[in-house]
Design an enzyme around this catalytic site. Structure first.
Site, PDB file in Angstrom:
ATOM      1  N   SER A 103       0.826  -1.211   0.000  1.00  0.00           N
ATOM      2  CA  SER A 103       0.000   0.000   0.000  1.00  0.00           C
ATOM      3  C   SER A 103       0.857   1.256   0.000  1.00  0.00           C
ATOM      4  CB  SER A 103      -0.866   0.050   1.260  1.00  0.00           C
ATOM      5  OG  SER A 103      -1.522  -1.164   1.445  1.00  0.00           O
TER       6      SER A 103
HETATM    7  N1  SAH Z   1       0.359  -5.431   4.310  1.00  0.00           N
HETATM    8  C1  SAH Z   1       1.007  -5.698   3.051  1.00  0.00           C
HETATM    9  C2  SAH Z   1       0.080  -5.421   1.895  1.00  0.00           C
HETATM   10  C3  SAH Z   1       0.032  -6.575   0.957  1.00  0.00           C
HETATM   11  S1  SAH Z   1      -1.304  -6.604  -0.197  1.00  0.00           S
HETATM   12  C4  SAH Z   1       2.328  -4.949   2.940  1.00  0.00           C
HETATM   13  O1  SAH Z   1       2.634  -4.135   3.841  1.00  0.00           O
HETATM   14  O2  SAH Z   1       3.070  -5.160   1.984  1.00  0.00           O
HETATM   15  C5  SAH Z   1      -2.427  -7.713   0.594  1.00  0.00           C
HETATM   16  C6  SAH Z   1      -1.941  -9.107   0.827  1.00  0.00           C
HETATM   17  O3  SAH Z   1      -3.053  -9.842   1.346  1.00  0.00           O
HETATM   18  C7  SAH Z   1      -1.491  -9.871  -0.418  1.00  0.00           C
HETATM   19  O4  SAH Z   1      -0.170 -10.283  -0.236  1.00  0.00           O
HETATM   20  C8  SAH Z   1      -2.445 -11.051  -0.496  1.00  0.00           C
HETATM   21  O5  SAH Z   1      -1.832 -12.243  -0.946  1.00  0.00           O
HETATM   22  C9  SAH Z   1      -2.894 -11.173   0.941  1.00  0.00           C
HETATM   23  N2  SAH Z   1      -4.162 -11.884   1.158  1.00  0.00           N
HETATM   24  C10 SAH Z   1      -5.312 -11.805   0.444  1.00  0.00           C
HETATM   25  N3  SAH Z   1      -6.247 -12.627   0.964  1.00  0.00           N
HETATM   26  C11 SAH Z   1      -5.674 -13.233   2.055  1.00  0.00           C
HETATM   27  C12 SAH Z   1      -6.117 -14.184   3.026  1.00  0.00           C
HETATM   28  N4  SAH Z   1      -7.353 -14.691   3.005  1.00  0.00           N
HETATM   29  N5  SAH Z   1      -5.248 -14.591   3.970  1.00  0.00           N
HETATM   30  C13 SAH Z   1      -3.986 -14.110   4.016  1.00  0.00           C
HETATM   31  N6  SAH Z   1      -3.500 -13.206   3.145  1.00  0.00           N
HETATM   32  C14 SAH Z   1      -4.333 -12.769   2.169  1.00  0.00           C
END
Ligand code: SAH
Length: 215
Positions: A60
């Site tokens: 993000s």
């Molecule tokens: N907090 C992260 C943002 C990553 S984007 C950062 O600081 O980089 C969101 C992430 O959520 C992705 O990597 C995606 O694979 C994960 N995601 C989506 N659905 C999910 C679920 N049900 N359980 C765990 N991770 C999930």
């Protein structure tokens, strides 16, 4: 601009976007986002934009990371659950403000990379779990705070159940590819209180562990 100027500019940008909590600003200042980026994106860590990470996901934009962190009203006694480890950037920020962070990621390669990075950087209060975070982590529940960094249609019932009374959950809600809203849910003895914190766009919360081709 050299790195110091970029960092100062970065903090000014966060302030201009309404971030005022000194502890959150200090955590953002002491956690260079480039450590969580790869290849050509490494140089762009201080830009206030979402950037690509592995497995087709994105980290993000910093002002959104800061806004969600601020909305969680953290303190050093908190045990926090993050759903969506991604690059590990958000978890790293959280770890500087609380006692313990559990972060769940459905893409194995991302979870593995984040785990290695936390070890290398000596972030010893973060545990990375590979799995479907929408189920929460029943064995570690209840949590003082829960943050989702992937958008659900509604706050997942399993996660609300794993939030303490008095606890706070911050998450993006809405359907994929439409406008989403960031919301804050406070769990009180009388039920849930919702506050809307503005429009956002996140990747969707998906069920199950991803079947990645890389190992
Ligand atoms: N907090 C992260 C943002 C990553 S984007 C950062 O600081 O980089 C969101 C992430 O959520 C992705 O990597 C995606 O694979 C994960 N995601 C989506 N659905 C999910 C679920 N049900 N359980 C765990 N991770 C999930």
């Amino acid at each position: 601009m050299d790195q110091n100027e970029k960092r100062m500019q970065f903090i000014l940008t966060l302030r201009s976007k309404g971030i005022s909590d000194p502890a959150v600003l200090a955590a953002m200042e002491s956690t260079p986002r480039n450590l969580f980026l790869e290849g050509i994106f490494k140089e762009r860590g201080y830009e206030d934009r979402p950037l690509p990470i592995g497995s087709g996901q994105t980290v993000s934009q910093p002002s959104i990371v800061a806004k969600m962190t601020e909305a969680l009203e953290l303190n050093s006694r908190c045990k926090v659950l993050e759903v969506g480890t991604g690059s590990g950037y958000q978890a790293a920020i959280l770890s500087k403000l609380v006692r313990r962070v559990y972060t769940v990621e459905r893409h194995r390669p991302l979870a593995r990379a984040a785990r290695a990075l936390f070890q290398q950087l000596d972030y010893s209060n973060i545990t990375v779990v590979t799995g479907d975070g929408s189920l929460g982590l029943p064995e570690q529940a209840p949590f003082d705070r829960i943050i989702l960094t992937a958008a659900a249609e509604d706050p997942p019932a399993n996660l609300l159940a794993q939030l303490k009374v008095g606890g706070i959950m911050v998450l993006p809600v809405g359907q994929t590819d439409t406008v989403q809203a960031m919301i804050k849910v406070v769990k009180t003895e009388n039920g849930l209180e919702y506050t809307e914190l503005g429009e956002v766009r996140f990747v969707p919360l998906l069920a199950g562990v991803a079947k990645d081709t890389e190992h």
